[in-house]
Design a protein around this motif. Structure first.
Motif, PDB file in Angstrom:
ATOM      1  N   LEU A  24       0.874  -1.164   0.000  1.00 49.64           N
ATOM      2  CA  LEU A  24       0.000   0.000   0.000  1.00 49.64           C
ATOM      3  C   LEU A  24       0.915   1.219   0.000  1.00 49.64           C
ATOM      4  N   VAL A  25       0.736   2.087  -0.982  1.00 49.82           N
ATOM      5  CA  VAL A  25       1.507   3.324  -1.021  1.00 49.82           C
ATOM      6  C   VAL A  25       0.560   4.479  -0.743  1.00 49.82           C
ATOM      7  N   ASP A  26       0.829   5.198   0.333  1.00 49.45           N
ATOM      8  CA  ASP A  26       0.029   6.356   0.733  1.00 49.45           C
ATOM      9  C   ASP A  26       0.715   7.619   0.214  1.00 49.45           C
ATOM     10  N   PHE A  27       0.063   8.280  -0.755  1.00 52.11           N
ATOM     11  CA  PHE A  27       0.568   9.561  -1.258  1.00 52.11           C
ATOM     12  C   PHE A  27      -0.004  10.650  -0.360  1.00 52.11           C
ATOM     13  N   TRP A  28       0.871  11.462   0.259  1.00 58.22           N
ATOM     14  CA  TRP A  28       0.463  12.413   1.296  1.00 58.22           C
ATOM     15  C   TRP A  28       1.349  13.642   1.259  1.00 58.22           C
ATOM     16  N   ALA A  29       1.018  14.617   2.123  1.00 57.88           N
ATOM     17  CA  ALA A  29       1.850  15.808   2.309  1.00 57.88           C
ATOM     18  C   ALA A  29       1.695  16.299   3.743  1.00 57.88           C
ATOM     19  N   GLU A  30       2.729  16.986   4.240  1.00 61.60           N
ATOM     20  CA  GLU A  30       2.734  17.503   5.619  1.00 61.60           C
ATOM     21  C   GLU A  30       1.538  18.403   5.908  1.00 61.60           C
ATOM     22  N   TRP A  31       1.155  19.235   4.938  1.00 60.24           N
ATOM     23  CA  TRP A  31       0.115  20.250   5.147  1.00 60.24           C
ATOM     24  C   TRP A  31      -1.306  19.692   5.031  1.00 60.24           C
ATOM     25  N   CYS A  32      -1.439  18.415   4.704  1.00 61.81           N
ATOM     26  CA  CYS A  32      -2.753  17.807   4.443  1.00 61.81           C
ATOM     27  C   CYS A  32      -3.358  17.265   5.735  1.00 61.81           C
ATOM     28  N   GLY A  33      -4.421  17.911   6.218  1.00 63.17           N
ATOM     29  CA  GLY A  33      -5.088  17.481   7.449  1.00 63.17           C
ATOM     30  C   GLY A  33      -5.581  16.043   7.409  1.00 63.17           C
ATOM     31  N   PRO A  34      -6.350  15.657   6.367  1.00 60.09           N
ATOM     32  CA  PRO A  34      -6.812  14.264   6.292  1.00 60.09           C
ATOM     33  C   PRO A  34      -5.658  13.255   6.241  1.00 60.09           C
ATOM     34  N   CYS A  35      -4.532  13.654   5.660  1.00 60.22           N
ATOM     35  CA  CYS A  35      -3.352  12.770   5.621  1.00 60.22           C
ATOM     36  C   CYS A  35      -2.847  12.504   7.036  1.00 60.22           C
ATOM     37  N   ARG A  36      -2.823  13.552   7.853  1.00 54.14           N
ATOM     38  CA  ARG A  36      -2.361  13.394   9.239  1.00 54.14           C
ATOM     39  C   ARG A  36      -3.348  12.540  10.034  1.00 54.14           C
ATOM     40  N   THR A  37      -4.638  12.662   9.722  1.00 52.57           N
ATOM     41  CA  THR A  37      -5.651  11.839  10.387  1.00 52.57           C
ATOM     42  C   THR A  37      -5.486  10.369  10.005  1.00 52.57           C
ATOM     43  N   LEU A  38      -5.097  10.131   8.769  1.00 51.74           N
ATOM     44  CA  LEU A  38      -4.946   8.767   8.260  1.00 51.74           C
ATOM     45  C   LEU A  38      -3.713   8.056   8.827  1.00 51.74           C
ATOM     46  N   ALA A  39      -2.676   8.803   9.164  1.00 50.58           N
ATOM     47  CA  ALA A  39      -1.396   8.215   9.589  1.00 50.58           C
ATOM     48  C   ALA A  39      -1.534   7.186  10.716  1.00 50.58           C
ATOM     49  N   PRO A  40      -2.222   7.496  11.840  1.00 50.20           N
ATOM     50  CA  PRO A  40      -2.327   6.484  12.901  1.00 50.20           C
ATOM     51  C   PRO A  40      -3.147   5.265  12.474  1.00 50.20           C
ATOM     52  N   VAL A  41      -4.092   5.456  11.565  1.00 43.01           N
ATOM     53  CA  VAL A  41      -4.885   4.332  11.049  1.00 43.01           C
ATOM     54  C   VAL A  41      -3.968   3.379  10.273  1.00 43.01           C
ATOM     55  N   LEU A  42      -3.096   3.959   9.434  1.00 46.07           N
ATOM     56  CA  LEU A  42      -2.155   3.129   8.677  1.00 46.07           C
ATOM     57  C   LEU A  42      -1.176   2.416   9.600  1.00 46.07           C
ATOM     58  N   ASP A  43      -0.763   3.077  10.678  1.00 50.25           N
ATOM     59  CA  ASP A  43       0.104   2.431  11.674  1.00 50.25           C
ATOM     60  C   ASP A  43      -0.579   1.189  12.249  1.00 50.25           C
ATOM     61  N   GLU A  44      -1.862   1.337  12.589  1.00 45.26           N
ATOM     62  CA  GLU A  44      -2.619   0.207  13.149  1.00 45.26           C
ATOM     63  C   GLU A  44      -2.717  -0.929  12.148  1.00 45.26           C
TER      64      GLU A  44
END
Length: 107
Positions: A24-44
């Motif tokens: 799974l490749v997550d395309f993201w950016a530092e400034w993206c709020g939903p990306c930051r919300t997704l990060a702990p979900v991907l960790d899990e």
């Protein structure tokens, strides 16, 4: 420590295209709020799928060529690769169950 790795233009082929397991490749950016919300979900998810799949992040600001190659128009965008080919794409914030189900279907 996070179970989610990072990849970039230089290591993408090795990390993703030549992988013998689903990626799974997550395309993201530092400034993206939903990306930051997704990060702990991907960790899990990464912790639960363990060695059966890889989860990697690509910063679109630092890897514009990769984002362009895969047609990333909005972030977060997750592309699921199997045997080096994009198999499924999920755009936007997704739930843990949907992400895990998609990885399991490719395993």
């Amino acid at each position: 420590m996070s179970n989610v790795g990072k990849t970039d233009q230089a290591s993408f082929d090795t990390d993703v295209i030549n992988s013998d397991k689903p990626v799974l490749v997550d395309f993201w950016a530092e400034w993206c709020g939903p990306c930051r919300t997704l990060a702990p979900v991907l960790d899990e998810v990464a912790g639960e799928v363990g060695e059966n799949a890889k989860i990697l992040k690509v910063n679109v600001d630092e890897n514009g060529d990769l984002a362009q190659k895969y047609g990333i128009r909005g972030i977060p965008t997750m592309i699921f690769f199997k045997n080096g080919e994009p198999a499924k794409t999920l755009v936007g914030l997704q739930g843990k169950d949907e992400i895990k189900k998609t990885l399991e279907e490719l395993a």
